[in-house]
Design a protein around this motif. Sequence first.
Motif, PDB file in Angstrom:
ATOM      1  N   ASN A 175      45.251  39.081 -70.465  1.00 31.06           N
ATOM      2  CA  ASN A 175      45.208  37.657 -70.953  1.00 31.06           C
ATOM      3  C   ASN A 175      46.453  36.987 -70.771  1.00 31.06           C
ATOM      4  OD1 ASN A 175      43.564  35.416 -72.139  1.00 31.06           O
ATOM      5  ND2 ASN A 175      44.851  35.630 -73.753  1.00 31.06           N
ATOM      6  N   TYR A 176      47.428  37.587 -70.964  1.00 31.42           N
ATOM      7  CA  TYR A 176      48.963  37.166 -70.860  1.00 31.42           C
ATOM      8  C   TYR A 176      49.017  36.541 -69.435  1.00 31.42           C
ATOM      9  CZ  TYR A 176      54.007  37.393 -70.114  1.00 31.42           C
ATOM     10  OH  TYR A 176      55.174  37.259 -69.763  1.00 31.42           O
ATOM     11  N   ILE A 177      48.805  37.488 -68.333  1.00 27.66           N
ATOM     12  CA  ILE A 177      48.946  36.905 -67.024  1.00 27.66           C
ATOM     13  C   ILE A 177      48.024  36.012 -66.645  1.00 27.66           C
ATOM     14  CG2 ILE A 177      48.664  37.796 -64.671  1.00 27.66           C
ATOM     15  CD1 ILE A 177      51.121  38.994 -66.075  1.00 27.66           C
ATOM     16  N   THR A 178      46.749  35.800 -67.127  1.00 21.36           N
ATOM     17  CA  THR A 178      45.802  34.850 -66.933  1.00 21.36           C
ATOM     18  C   THR A 178      46.323  33.462 -67.274  1.00 21.36           C
ATOM     19  OG1 THR A 178      44.070  36.416 -67.037  1.00 21.36           O
ATOM     20  CG2 THR A 178      43.519  34.040 -67.151  1.00 21.36           C
ATOM     21  N   GLN A 220      45.635  40.094 -49.122  1.00 19.90           N
ATOM     22  CA  GLN A 220      46.022  38.704 -49.419  1.00 19.90           C
ATOM     23  C   GLN A 220      47.659  38.570 -49.264  1.00 19.90           C
ATOM     24  OE1 GLN A 220      44.501  36.391 -50.450  1.00 19.90           O
ATOM     25  NE2 GLN A 220      45.196  35.299 -52.215  1.00 19.90           N
ATOM     26  N   ASP A 221      48.104  39.533 -49.293  1.00 23.58           N
ATOM     27  CA  ASP A 221      49.565  39.394 -48.992  1.00 23.58           C
ATOM     28  C   ASP A 221      49.944  38.785 -47.538  1.00 23.58           C
ATOM     29  OD1 ASP A 221      50.820  40.194 -51.227  1.00 23.58           O
ATOM     30  OD2 ASP A 221      51.552  42.181 -50.613  1.00 23.58           O
ATOM     31  N   GLU A 222      48.890  39.079 -46.652  1.00 21.78           N
ATOM     32  CA  GLU A 222      49.132  38.739 -45.109  1.00 21.78           C
ATOM     33  C   GLU A 222      48.571  37.249 -45.002  1.00 21.78           C
ATOM     34  OE1 GLU A 222      47.299  41.287 -42.166  1.00 21.78           O
ATOM     35  OE2 GLU A 222      47.480  43.090 -43.431  1.00 21.78           O
ATOM     36  N   THR A 223      47.469  36.922 -45.575  1.00 20.76           N
ATOM     37  CA  THR A 223      47.227  35.574 -45.426  1.00 20.76           C
ATOM     38  C   THR A 223      46.812  34.494 -46.584  1.00 20.76           C
ATOM     39  OG1 THR A 223      44.794  36.498 -45.888  1.00 20.76           O
ATOM     40  CG2 THR A 223      45.333  36.616 -43.558  1.00 20.76           C
ATOM     41  N   GLY A 224      46.729  35.135 -47.600  1.00 19.34           N
ATOM     42  CA  GLY A 224      46.833  34.312 -48.883  1.00 19.34           C
ATOM     43  C   GLY A 224      45.510  33.488 -49.006  1.00 19.34           C
ATOM     44  N   GLY A 225      44.409  34.008 -48.423  1.00 21.95           N
ATOM     45  CA  GLY A 225      43.249  32.960 -48.335  1.00 21.95           C
ATOM     46  C   GLY A 225      42.125  33.275 -49.335  1.00 21.95           C
ATOM     47  N   PHE A 226      42.393  34.463 -50.205  1.00 20.82           N
ATOM     48  CA  PHE A 226      41.224  34.790 -51.141  1.00 20.82           C
ATOM     49  C   PHE A 226      41.589  33.942 -52.422  1.00 20.82           C
ATOM     50  CE2 PHE A 226      41.499  38.952 -49.287  1.00 20.82           C
ATOM     51  CZ  PHE A 226      40.091  39.170 -48.848  1.00 20.82           C
ATOM     52  N   LEU A 260      35.120  45.162 -69.175  1.00 16.90           N
ATOM     53  CA  LEU A 260      35.994  44.319 -69.604  1.00 16.90           C
ATOM     54  C   LEU A 260      37.419  45.188 -68.919  1.00 16.90           C
ATOM     55  CD1 LEU A 260      35.209  43.989 -73.563  1.00 16.90           C
ATOM     56  CD2 LEU A 260      35.336  42.125 -71.448  1.00 16.90           C
ATOM     57  N   LYS A 261      37.636  46.501 -68.966  1.00 18.20           N
ATOM     58  CA  LYS A 261      38.449  47.181 -68.342  1.00 18.20           C
ATOM     59  C   LYS A 261      38.773  46.807 -66.789  1.00 18.20           C
ATOM     60  CE  LYS A 261      39.260  51.908 -69.913  1.00 18.20           C
ATOM     61  NZ  LYS A 261      39.146  53.144 -69.482  1.00 18.20           N
ATOM     62  N   THR A 262      37.620  46.895 -66.110  1.00 15.43           N
ATOM     63  CA  THR A 262      37.773  46.516 -64.835  1.00 15.43           C
ATOM     64  C   THR A 262      38.222  45.218 -64.578  1.00 15.43           C
ATOM     65  OG1 THR A 262      35.892  48.314 -64.682  1.00 15.43           O
ATOM     66  CG2 THR A 262      36.333  46.779 -62.615  1.00 15.43           C
ATOM     67  N   ILE A 263      37.684  44.306 -65.306  1.00 15.11           N
ATOM     68  CA  ILE A 263      38.311  42.906 -65.018  1.00 15.11           C
ATOM     69  C   ILE A 263      39.515  42.814 -65.275  1.00 15.11           C
ATOM     70  CG2 ILE A 263      38.085  40.596 -66.047  1.00 15.11           C
ATOM     71  CD1 ILE A 263      35.003  40.862 -66.294  1.00 15.11           C
ATOM     72  N   ALA A 264      40.069  43.381 -66.569  1.00 19.01           N
ATOM     73  CA  ALA A 264      41.297  43.316 -66.951  1.00 19.01           C
ATOM     74  C   ALA A 264      42.481  43.924 -65.978  1.00 19.01           C
ATOM     75  CB  ALA A 264      41.655  43.872 -68.449  1.00 19.01           C
ATOM     76  N   ILE A 265      42.097  44.909 -65.574  1.00 20.71           N
ATOM     77  CA  ILE A 265      42.905  45.941 -64.539  1.00 20.71           C
ATOM     78  C   ILE A 265      43.042  44.937 -63.213  1.00 20.71           C
ATOM     79  CG2 ILE A 265      43.239  48.044 -63.290  1.00 20.71           C
ATOM     80  CD1 ILE A 265      42.057  49.453 -66.030  1.00 20.71           C
ATOM     81  N   SER A 266      41.878  44.596 -62.861  1.00 21.50           N
ATOM     82  CA  SER A 266      41.937  43.786 -61.678  1.00 21.50           C
ATOM     83  C   SER A 266      42.897  42.497 -61.664  1.00 21.50           C
ATOM     84  CB  SER A 266      40.534  43.092 -61.343  1.00 21.50           C
ATOM     85  OG  SER A 266      39.604  44.067 -61.320  1.00 21.50           O
ATOM     86  N   ARG A 267      43.172  41.964 -63.031  1.00 21.63           N
ATOM     87  CA  ARG A 267      43.854  40.796 -63.258  1.00 21.63           C
ATOM     88  C   ARG A 267      45.294  41.237 -63.093  1.00 21.63           C
ATOM     89  NH1 ARG A 267      43.991  36.122 -61.792  1.00 21.63           N
ATOM     90  NH2 ARG A 267      45.388  37.600 -60.464  1.00 21.63           N
ATOM     91  N   LEU A 268      45.408  42.479 -63.470  1.00 15.15           N
ATOM     92  CA  LEU A 268      47.029  43.148 -63.441  1.00 15.15           C
ATOM     93  C   LEU A 268      47.330  43.560 -62.110  1.00 15.15           C
ATOM     94  CD1 LEU A 268      46.782  45.074 -67.053  1.00 15.15           C
ATOM     95  CD2 LEU A 268      47.966  43.079 -66.743  1.00 15.15           C
ATOM     96  N   LEU A 269      46.439  44.047 -61.490  1.00 10.58           N
ATOM     97  CA  LEU A 269      46.913  44.611 -60.122  1.00 10.58           C
ATOM     98  C   LEU A 269      46.944  43.641 -59.045  1.00 10.58           C
ATOM     99  CD1 LEU A 269      44.693  47.920 -60.022  1.00 10.58           C
ATOM    100  CD2 LEU A 269      47.222  47.812 -60.381  1.00 10.58           C
ATOM    101  N   LEU A 270      46.227  42.490 -59.341  1.00 12.79           N
ATOM    102  CA  LEU A 270      46.073  41.507 -58.092  1.00 12.79           C
ATOM    103  C   LEU A 270      46.876  40.349 -58.494  1.00 12.79           C
ATOM    104  CD1 LEU A 270      42.260  41.575 -57.428  1.00 12.79           C
ATOM    105  CD2 LEU A 270      43.883  42.380 -56.026  1.00 12.79           C
ATOM    106  N   ASP A 271      48.313  40.486 -58.425  1.00 12.42           N
ATOM    107  CA  ASP A 271      49.212  39.541 -58.711  1.00 12.42           C
ATOM    108  C   ASP A 271      49.078  38.328 -57.928  1.00 12.42           C
ATOM    109  OD1 ASP A 271      50.208  40.845 -56.587  1.00 12.42           O
ATOM    110  OD2 ASP A 271      52.233  41.489 -57.642  1.00 12.42           O
ATOM    111  N   ASN A 272      48.491  38.521 -56.703  1.00 17.18           N
ATOM    112  CA  ASN A 272      48.410  37.523 -55.669  1.00 17.18           C
ATOM    113  C   ASN A 272      47.003  36.753 -55.409  1.00 17.18           C
ATOM    114  OD1 ASN A 272      47.277  39.499 -54.521  1.00 17.18           O
ATOM    115  ND2 ASN A 272      48.409  39.943 -52.743  1.00 17.18           N
TER     116      ASN A 272
END
Length: 375
Positions: free
Chosen positions: A53-56, A251-257, A284-296
């Motif tokens: 939530n902090y990152i969001t 996403q690092d390559e194209t930034g289009g997502f 909830l865990k899957t959503i939160a971890i996705s947020r943390l891993l997908l910084d881009n």
Amino acid sequence: MINLDIEKLLNLTTDKDLFPIIDKVLNEERLSFEDGLKLFQSNDILTIGSLANYITEKKNGKYAYFVINRQLNPTNVCVLDCKFCAFATIDKNDPKAYEMNYEEIINKVSHAVKEGASEVHIVGGLHPDWSFKDYLNIVSIIKKNFPDIHIKAFTAVEIDYFSKLSGLDYEEVLQKLKEAGLGSLPGGGAEIFSPEVRRIIAPKKIGWKKYLEIHKTAHRLGLHSTTTMLYGHVESYKDRVDHILKIRDAQDETGGFTCFIPLAYQPENNDLNIGKHTSGIDDLKTIAISRLLLDNIPHIKAYWVMIGEKIAQVALNFGADDIDGTVMEEKIAHFAGAKSPTQQQKEKLIRLIKEAGKIPVERDTLYNPIRIYDK
Ligand code: V47
């Protein structure tokens, strides 16, 4: 901007393994595969959720998005026969098989436009008798009749099928669709990238390399897209982290997502025999971890159709900043036993978001705000 007090968070943390991960997140360092795995193995859901939530809120403030949209599935006849899918049928003479004609499609989109929809989201089966032209015409007749609606259509799996049908390469297929009025690509068809899992759940579907190649090609043509992960069936935590990090690399390559959508597996009327829905904690865990891993990736969606309205609402404090939309007619998840309604009123979406302590924003497909409900 939130001022998260690291001391307070560390005091609340019940899992010491998370300390180095908390440090990394607060220092804006990228998380590794091992970090992702530790997060999935941890039961400290509140620490993981607070961090996400902090990152969001750092990325999107208190805003949480919804869209007035309509889903449209022109046919459920499909040559693929994926084991998790309760929507499609391989046999066009099956009593549950259907094919919409152009008039039906136009009527459905016309109704959506009257309801204020800014987006039509089209996915369907790979019909053995339809040509690329037939699919292309769906886009062009919608665009001709409703020039203002954003057409988010055809997963990477469909794009690959069109390429095979037409003999055109991915770029040519996407260019023709773009010229006909395609606005962006939806994220379906990703499932889980692990080839071993794919062999079990979707043996005939394109693999992860083609899925990502198609999205990256679309991005290079100036089309944005969303991306997904189907979880809660036979995959492992390792498979989930690997899947998410492959998306991060692309996403690092194209930034289009624009957005990542974890899709909770629905277990009924299919050939996988898993027999159970995902748990609220896992969602909830899957959503939160996705947020943390997908910084881009800018946005994470809690898709109320598959996790239910209540978990989607809680997820808005666990890393999600989007709950999709009004949908108007959902088939894929409901054929497979989803317990949510098949559509949603805009007022209900606004209420769900406000009650979660966030500010509702009606958006278009590309996250341009249409109306902010901040009063
Ligand atoms: O590709 C099929 C999944 C996807 C089941 O892009 C199932 O914004 C759970 O991709 N249980 C289609 N999932 C839906 C989709 C989607 C939905 C909302 C928003 C967006 C977006 C994309 O549904 C399929 C497949 O991965 N699916 N069967 C099932 N039994």
